[in-house]
Design a protein around this motif. Structure first.
Motif, PDB file in Angstrom:
ATOM      1  N   ASN A  80      23.618 -15.524 -19.943  1.00 56.91           N
ATOM      2  CA  ASN A  80      24.928 -16.133 -20.455  1.00 56.91           C
ATOM      3  C   ASN A  80      25.610 -14.906 -21.303  1.00 56.91           C
ATOM      4  O   ASN A  80      26.814 -15.146 -21.580  1.00 56.91           O
ATOM      5  CB  ASN A  80      25.149 -17.188 -21.348  1.00 56.91           C
ATOM      6  CG  ASN A  80      23.772 -16.927 -22.464  1.00 56.91           C
ATOM      7  OD1 ASN A  80      23.558 -15.940 -22.868  1.00 56.91           O
ATOM      8  ND2 ASN A  80      23.188 -18.077 -22.933  1.00 56.91           N
ATOM      9  N   SER A  81      24.981 -13.665 -21.353  1.00 57.33           N
ATOM     10  CA  SER A  81      25.710 -12.511 -21.786  1.00 57.33           C
ATOM     11  C   SER A  81      24.935 -11.446 -21.643  1.00 57.33           C
ATOM     12  O   SER A  81      23.867 -11.490 -21.226  1.00 57.33           O
ATOM     13  CB  SER A  81      25.917 -12.807 -23.404  1.00 57.33           C
ATOM     14  OG  SER A  81      24.661 -12.465 -23.992  1.00 57.33           O
ATOM     15  N   GLY A  82      25.402 -10.198 -21.662  1.00 52.44           N
ATOM     16  CA  GLY A  82      24.587  -8.884 -21.561  1.00 52.44           C
ATOM     17  C   GLY A  82      23.757  -8.894 -22.592  1.00 52.44           C
ATOM     18  O   GLY A  82      22.651  -8.426 -22.442  1.00 52.44           O
ATOM     19  N   THR A 212      35.124 -14.544 -18.493  1.00 54.90           N
ATOM     20  CA  THR A 212      33.798 -15.082 -18.646  1.00 54.90           C
ATOM     21  C   THR A 212      32.801 -14.134 -19.183  1.00 54.90           C
ATOM     22  O   THR A 212      33.205 -12.925 -19.170  1.00 54.90           O
ATOM     23  CB  THR A 212      33.315 -15.624 -17.401  1.00 54.90           C
ATOM     24  OG1 THR A 212      32.319 -16.251 -17.381  1.00 54.90           O
ATOM     25  CG2 THR A 212      33.056 -14.339 -16.113  1.00 54.90           C
ATOM     26  N   LEU A 213      31.755 -14.627 -19.674  1.00 54.60           N
ATOM     27  CA  LEU A 213      30.547 -13.839 -20.447  1.00 54.60           C
ATOM     28  C   LEU A 213      29.261 -13.874 -19.476  1.00 54.60           C
ATOM     29  O   LEU A 213      29.113 -14.889 -18.901  1.00 54.60           O
ATOM     30  CB  LEU A 213      30.266 -14.294 -21.673  1.00 54.60           C
ATOM     31  CG  LEU A 213      31.320 -14.040 -22.759  1.00 54.60           C
ATOM     32  CD1 LEU A 213      30.839 -14.656 -24.045  1.00 54.60           C
ATOM     33  CD2 LEU A 213      31.603 -12.672 -23.051  1.00 54.60           C
ATOM     34  N   HIS A 238      20.455 -19.132 -19.882  1.00 53.69           N
ATOM     35  CA  HIS A 238      21.130 -19.231 -18.296  1.00 53.69           C
ATOM     36  C   HIS A 238      22.567 -19.128 -18.399  1.00 53.69           C
ATOM     37  O   HIS A 238      23.287 -19.520 -19.517  1.00 53.69           O
ATOM     38  CB  HIS A 238      20.545 -20.712 -17.789  1.00 53.69           C
ATOM     39  CG  HIS A 238      21.201 -21.917 -18.638  1.00 53.69           C
ATOM     40  ND1 HIS A 238      20.862 -22.163 -19.746  1.00 53.69           N
ATOM     41  CD2 HIS A 238      22.394 -22.751 -18.354  1.00 53.69           C
ATOM     42  CE1 HIS A 238      21.567 -23.237 -20.212  1.00 53.69           C
ATOM     43  NE2 HIS A 238      22.485 -23.523 -18.976  1.00 53.69           N
ATOM     44  N   ILE A 239      22.983 -19.133 -17.318  1.00 56.15           N
ATOM     45  CA  ILE A 239      24.533 -19.158 -17.163  1.00 56.15           C
ATOM     46  C   ILE A 239      25.028 -20.308 -16.483  1.00 56.15           C
ATOM     47  O   ILE A 239      24.146 -20.982 -15.551  1.00 56.15           O
ATOM     48  CB  ILE A 239      25.209 -17.748 -16.278  1.00 56.15           C
ATOM     49  CG1 ILE A 239      26.517 -17.498 -16.124  1.00 56.15           C
ATOM     50  CG2 ILE A 239      24.306 -17.958 -14.751  1.00 56.15           C
ATOM     51  CD1 ILE A 239      27.006 -16.623 -15.593  1.00 56.15           C
ATOM     52  N   PRO A 240      25.980 -20.980 -17.028  1.00 56.38           N
ATOM     53  CA  PRO A 240      26.513 -22.084 -16.494  1.00 56.38           C
ATOM     54  C   PRO A 240      26.994 -21.961 -15.019  1.00 56.38           C
ATOM     55  O   PRO A 240      27.597 -20.831 -14.639  1.00 56.38           O
ATOM     56  CB  PRO A 240      27.541 -22.570 -17.291  1.00 56.38           C
ATOM     57  CG  PRO A 240      27.389 -21.832 -18.686  1.00 56.38           C
ATOM     58  CD  PRO A 240      26.738 -20.627 -18.218  1.00 56.38           C
TER      59      PRO A 240
END
Length: 386
Positions: A80-82, A212-213, A238-240
């Motif tokens: 969900n982010s770097g 988005t991130l 996790h990324i959505p």
């Protein structure tokens, strides 16, 4: 594998979703099972099937396949982010008593992990000037488990000789991790040079629209499985699926956006280098950059980040110049359509500004998708104010 195939076809089975040209957003939290055997199998290996979207999701899976292929890696994880990608990659590969060697001044959230979090668990970090492999080698200890790289970094663009560092690490059984956000897989392929794990902030060029991130981590499947099981699932990193869909959209135009940004940046660099109020321009592919030959050896391009050293005597001068710009937004990050500026003085108390300290007079520019002449005119009028 052809890049056009990766970006437009790989991982996409349109017959599975009504022959839609664009993959759907599988916006579900949960997945049902048709047998106990399937359920048992899913429990054993959640990375290989769909159980719950905090782990793997069909929309995310399409993105993973494309990102792994772009990097020439076995697999990819999307976070969900770097910052999450950095945290999980490091935390899954150290234990109490271990040691890390990192390049100087890495991305702030890597530094805070090394300085604030890991020492609480008995993991220490040594920072070195990574422009010389010998400095990294001298810092190694018997308990060193990770060499952490960022090449180039995102302010002054120091590079590391990735092939040489990878060879050194392999000989000692040390894991190498690189932050490849500056280059993306299009302009640098760390795995081909022997680096174990490559991460990047997909918030930037991959997304490309500043909406988005995300973070990406690529590497061997076994290493990523360990990170998935031990960190991603436990931290909820996790990324959505909607954000994964936005990144798929961004990937379609990544090559042309990077090409446009790079071309415009070269024109802006040429203009700034001759301006009397600019003391120096830092850009990895510029002929005066100290590591230019290494940059051309291991990078295919240099993108849109450059840094200028302003001839300024005061904090107020830099602030005046910054807000005289109309086309450059004052903001962090980069990689979107919009041009940005981020002066080092902006984060300082005016009383602490010292013009004798060059770093205080640095301002990072990101060149977006605007026309070069449009941006140059804006810089020209703002430099008159300076």
């Amino acid at each position: 594998m052809d890049i056009s195939y990766i970006l437009n076809e790989l991982g996409e089975d349109r017959s599975q979703y009504f022959n839609a040209v664009v993959p759907p957003i599988i916006q579900t939290s949960n997945f049902a099972f048709n047998s106990f055997a399937d359920l048992r199998s899913a429990y054993r290996d959640e990375m290989s099937t769909y159980v719950y979207s905090r782990g793997i999701n069909p929309t995310v899976d399409i993105l993973r396949r494309k990102l792994a292929a772009l990097d020439g890696a076995e697999d990819a994880l999307v976070f969900n982010s770097g910052a999450s990608a950095i945290y999980c990659a490091v935390m899954a590969n150290v234990r109490s008593g271990d040691h890390i060697v990192s390049v100087q001044r890495p991305y702030i959230w890597a530094a805070r992990l090394f300085d604030n979090v890991l020492p609480r668990f008995g993991v220490l970090t040594t920072y070195v000037d990574g422009t010389l492999v010998e400095n990294i080698e001298k810092a190694l200890r018997p308990e060193t488990r990770i060499i952490y790289l960022e090449s180039p970094n995102t302010l002054t663009y120091e590079l590391q000789d990735l092939a040489a560092v990878a060879e050194l690490a392999r000989a000692r059984g040390i894991l190498t991790i690189i932050d490849n956000s500056y280059c993306t897989p299009l302009y640098q392929k760390p795995h081909a040079l022997g680096i174990d794990l490559s991460l990047q902030s997909a918030t930037k060029y991959i997304g490309g629209h500043s909406d988005t991130l995300a973070g990406v981590l690529t590497g061997p499947k076994a290493l990523l499985k360990k990170i998935f099981d031990e960190q991603l699932l436990n931290t909820g990193s996790h990324i959505p699926p909607f954000d994964a869909w936005l990144l798929l959209r961004g990937l379609r135009t990544l090559p042309m956006r990077l090409e446009r940004v790079s071309q415009t940046t070269r024109q802006v660099v040429k203009y700034l280098k001759q301006h009397p109020k600019i003391e120096r321009v830092l850009y990895p592919f510029d002929e005066d950059f100290p590591q230019r030959e290494l940059a051309r050896q291991q990078m295919n391009g240099a993108g849109g980040l450059l840094t200028i050293l302003l001839k300024a005597d005061s904090h107020a001068q830099i602030e005046r110049f910054t807000f005289a710009l109309h086309c450059f937004l004052v903001a962090v990050s980069w990689g979107g359509h919009e041009s940005l500026i981020l002066p080092q003085a902006g984060g300082m108390d005016p009383a602490d500004f010292d013009p004798a300290v060059e770093r205080h007079r640095l301002a990072r520019l990101y060149i977006g998708l605007e026309d070069a002449d449009y941006l140059i005119r804006d810089l020209e009028q703002a430099l008159e104010v300076l």
